[in-house]
Design an enzyme around this catalytic site. Structure first.
Site, PDB file in Angstrom:
ATOM      1  N   SER A   1       0.818  -1.225   0.000  1.00  0.00           N
ATOM      2  CA  SER A   1       0.000   0.000   0.000  1.00  0.00           C
ATOM      3  C   SER A   1       0.848   1.270   0.000  1.00  0.00           C
ATOM      4  O   SER A   1       0.388   2.314  -0.447  1.00  0.00           O
ATOM      5  CB  SER A   1      -0.914  -0.017   1.234  1.00  0.00           C
ATOM      6  OG  SER A   1      -0.119  -0.020   2.410  1.00  0.00           O
ATOM      7  N   THR A   2       2.061   1.190   0.479  1.00  0.00           N
ATOM      8  CA  THR A   2       2.888   2.419   0.509  1.00  0.00           C
ATOM      9  C   THR A   2       3.398   2.771  -0.880  1.00  0.00           C
ATOM     10  O   THR A   2       3.409   3.939  -1.283  1.00  0.00           O
ATOM     11  CB  THR A   2       4.074   2.230   1.477  1.00  0.00           C
ATOM     12  OG1 THR A   2       3.573   1.807   2.741  1.00  0.00           O
ATOM     13  CG2 THR A   2       4.886   3.502   1.618  1.00  0.00           C
TER      14      THR A   2
ATOM     15  N   GLY B   1       8.230  -1.072  -0.360  1.00  0.00           N
ATOM     16  CA  GLY B   1       7.872  -0.922   1.047  1.00  0.00           C
ATOM     17  C   GLY B   1       8.561  -1.983   1.900  1.00  0.00           C
ATOM     18  O   GLY B   1       9.440  -2.695   1.417  1.00  0.00           O
TER      19      GLY B   1
ATOM     20  N   LYS C   1      10.279  -8.320   4.714  1.00  0.00           N
ATOM     21  CA  LYS C   1       9.351  -8.043   3.611  1.00  0.00           C
ATOM     22  C   LYS C   1       8.561  -9.296   3.301  1.00  0.00           C
ATOM     23  O   LYS C   1       8.981 -10.396   3.630  1.00  0.00           O
ATOM     24  CB  LYS C   1      10.140  -7.595   2.378  1.00  0.00           C
ATOM     25  CG  LYS C   1      10.603  -6.146   2.469  1.00  0.00           C
ATOM     26  CD  LYS C   1      11.355  -5.698   1.228  1.00  0.00           C
ATOM     27  CE  LYS C   1      10.491  -5.737   0.007  1.00  0.00           C
ATOM     28  NZ  LYS C   1       9.211  -5.008   0.158  1.00  0.00           N
ATOM     29  N   GLY C   2       7.398  -9.089   2.655  1.00  0.00           N
ATOM     30  CA  GLY C   2       6.593 -10.254   2.320  1.00  0.00           C
ATOM     31  C   GLY C   2       5.214 -10.235   2.930  1.00  0.00           C
ATOM     32  O   GLY C   2       4.419 -11.145   2.742  1.00  0.00           O
TER      33      GLY C   2
ATOM     34  N   GLU D   1       9.994  -9.144  -5.528  1.00  0.00           N
ATOM     35  CA  GLU D   1      10.534  -7.908  -4.926  1.00  0.00           C
ATOM     36  C   GLU D   1      12.042  -8.024  -4.754  1.00  0.00           C
ATOM     37  O   GLU D   1      12.790  -7.098  -5.044  1.00  0.00           O
ATOM     38  CB  GLU D   1       9.874  -7.642  -3.576  1.00  0.00           C
ATOM     39  CG  GLU D   1       8.446  -7.170  -3.684  1.00  0.00           C
ATOM     40  CD  GLU D   1       7.794  -7.008  -2.336  1.00  0.00           C
ATOM     41  OE1 GLU D   1       8.235  -7.632  -1.351  1.00  0.00           O
ATOM     42  OE2 GLU D   1       6.815  -6.241  -2.258  1.00  0.00           O
TER      43      GLU D   1
ATOM     44  N   LYS E   1       6.946   1.200  10.902  1.00  0.00           N
ATOM     45  CA  LYS E   1       7.800   0.100  10.439  1.00  0.00           C
ATOM     46  C   LYS E   1       9.192   0.105  11.069  1.00  0.00           C
ATOM     47  O   LYS E   1       9.916  -0.872  10.987  1.00  0.00           O
ATOM     48  CB  LYS E   1       7.918   0.148   8.919  1.00  0.00           C
ATOM     49  CG  LYS E   1       6.591   0.236   8.174  1.00  0.00           C
ATOM     50  CD  LYS E   1       5.702  -0.973   8.425  1.00  0.00           C
ATOM     51  CE  LYS E   1       4.424  -0.921   7.625  1.00  0.00           C
ATOM     52  NZ  LYS E   1       4.595  -1.099   6.187  1.00  0.00           N
TER      53      LYS E   1
HETATM   54  O1  DER Z   1       5.026  -7.536   0.738  1.00  0.00           O
HETATM   55  C1  DER Z   1       5.884  -6.642   0.811  1.00  0.00           C
HETATM   56  O2  DER Z   1       7.074  -6.875   0.991  1.00  0.00           O
HETATM   57  C2  DER Z   1       5.404  -5.243   0.770  1.00  0.00           C
HETATM   58  O3  DER Z   1       6.450  -4.386   0.425  1.00  0.00           O
HETATM   59  C3  DER Z   1       4.837  -4.938   2.113  1.00  0.00           C
HETATM   60  O4  DER Z   1       5.625  -5.506   3.081  1.00  0.00           O
HETATM   61  C4  DER Z   1       4.712  -3.480   2.422  1.00  0.00           C
HETATM   62  O5  DER Z   1       3.390  -3.301   2.512  1.00  0.00           O
HETATM   63  P1  DER Z   1       2.725  -1.917   2.988  1.00  0.00           P
HETATM   64  O6  DER Z   1       3.448  -0.843   2.213  1.00  0.00           O
HETATM   65  O7  DER Z   1       1.306  -2.093   2.556  1.00  0.00           O
HETATM   66  O8  DER Z   1       2.912  -1.832   4.444  1.00  0.00           O
END
Ligand code: DER
Length: 257
Positions: free
Chosen positions: A32-33, A90, A102-103, A111, A129
């Site tokens: 989402s970021t 993100g 991440k994940g 990614e 975060k």
């Molecule tokens: O799945 C990922 O690695 C994304 O980058 C996630 O971890 C970040 O999600 P967000 O920006 O919605 O917090």
């Protein structure tokens, strides 16, 4: 509201600081970021992005690029000897050394592929975060992309390594069974106690950090996880001093919160 504002501010600042007009190849992460990263790039206008090509990290990322009217290309079309100028993505958690979990969005494999193909990796994340050590705020566990038929044995190995209640990530409502990634794999989330930084061991912290008494250092854990048969990729982007996502990759130039 505050979180969305923080995401947007971080994204616009990251693009302002790290999307140079001379760049032509840009990696776009998932989640989402990164939506705000694409919004900030699109806001530069068509003339500014006319010579730029954007590389996605999964279905959602691909949709973001297309919906913004930006030029799309896939990472397998990037000549292996060449690199992206920058990749924006993100994270679920960022520690003091810019190691990342991440994940959370189950997109970690592509990614990492895109991040390691970039000269510069810019992590964009809201204030939630940032934490001292990975595992402090992100309690769901380290996301691990696995071959479905290997899942039982990977779970057993994770338990033997001290993971607390590792589990296959269930599908969302409307999907019976496990989540299936863009690559046809499953995700196992493996919680561990907060991961030590190299300085912890040096400063008289828990010496081991290699799984002794159940405590791991980031890189020691990453090196062990990636070797478990059936593990395709792990949601740890790590390095002793800053983010060397993989040998030869550049450290992150920044993280924005
Ligand atoms: O799945 C990922 O690695 C994304 O980058 C996630 O971890 C970040 O999600 P967000 O920006 O919605 O917090």
């Amino acid at each position: 509201k505050l979180v969305e504002t923080s995401k947007r501010l971080a994204a616009y600042q990251a693009v302002k600081d790290h999307l140079l007009s001379s760049y032509t190849r840009i990696g776009i992460g998932s989640g989402s970021t990164v939506v705000y990263v694409v919004e900030a790039i699109a806001a530069l206008g068509p003339a500014a992005t006319a010579d730029m090509i954007f590389y996605p990290t999964g279905a959602q990322s691909e949709d973001l690029i297309e919906a913004a009217g930006l030029r799309l290309q896939y990472i397998n079309k990037l000549p292996a000897a060449e690199q992206l100028d920058v990749a924006f993505d993100g994270a679920d958690e960022v520690d003091a050394d810019l190691n990342l979990i991440k994940g959370g969005g189950a997109c970690l494999w592509q990614e990492k592929l895109v991040a390691t193909a970039a000269k510069r990796f810019v992590c964009v994340a809201d204030f939630r975060k940032l934490s001292a050590r990975l595992g402090t705020s992100w309690k769901k566990g380290i996301p691990i992309e696995v071959l479905p038929m290997a899942a039982p044995r990977v779970l057993a190995e994770l338990k033997a390594m001290g993971s607390h209640n590792p589990r296959i990530r269930p599908g969302l409502p409307g999907k019976a069974g496990a989540i299936v990634t863009d690559n046809g794999m499953w995700i196992i989330d493996a919680p561990f106690t907060p991961l030590l930084l190299p300085r912890d061991a040096e400063e008289g912290g828990i010496k081991a950090g290699n799984g002794d008494n159940g405590v791991w250092q980031v890189d020691a854990l990453a090196d062990k996880l990636i070797k478990i048969p059936g593990v395709a990729e792990i949601g740890l982007f790590y390095g002793n001093n800053g983010l060397e996502i993989a040998s030869g990759a550049q450290k992150p130039v920044a993280a924005y919160f």
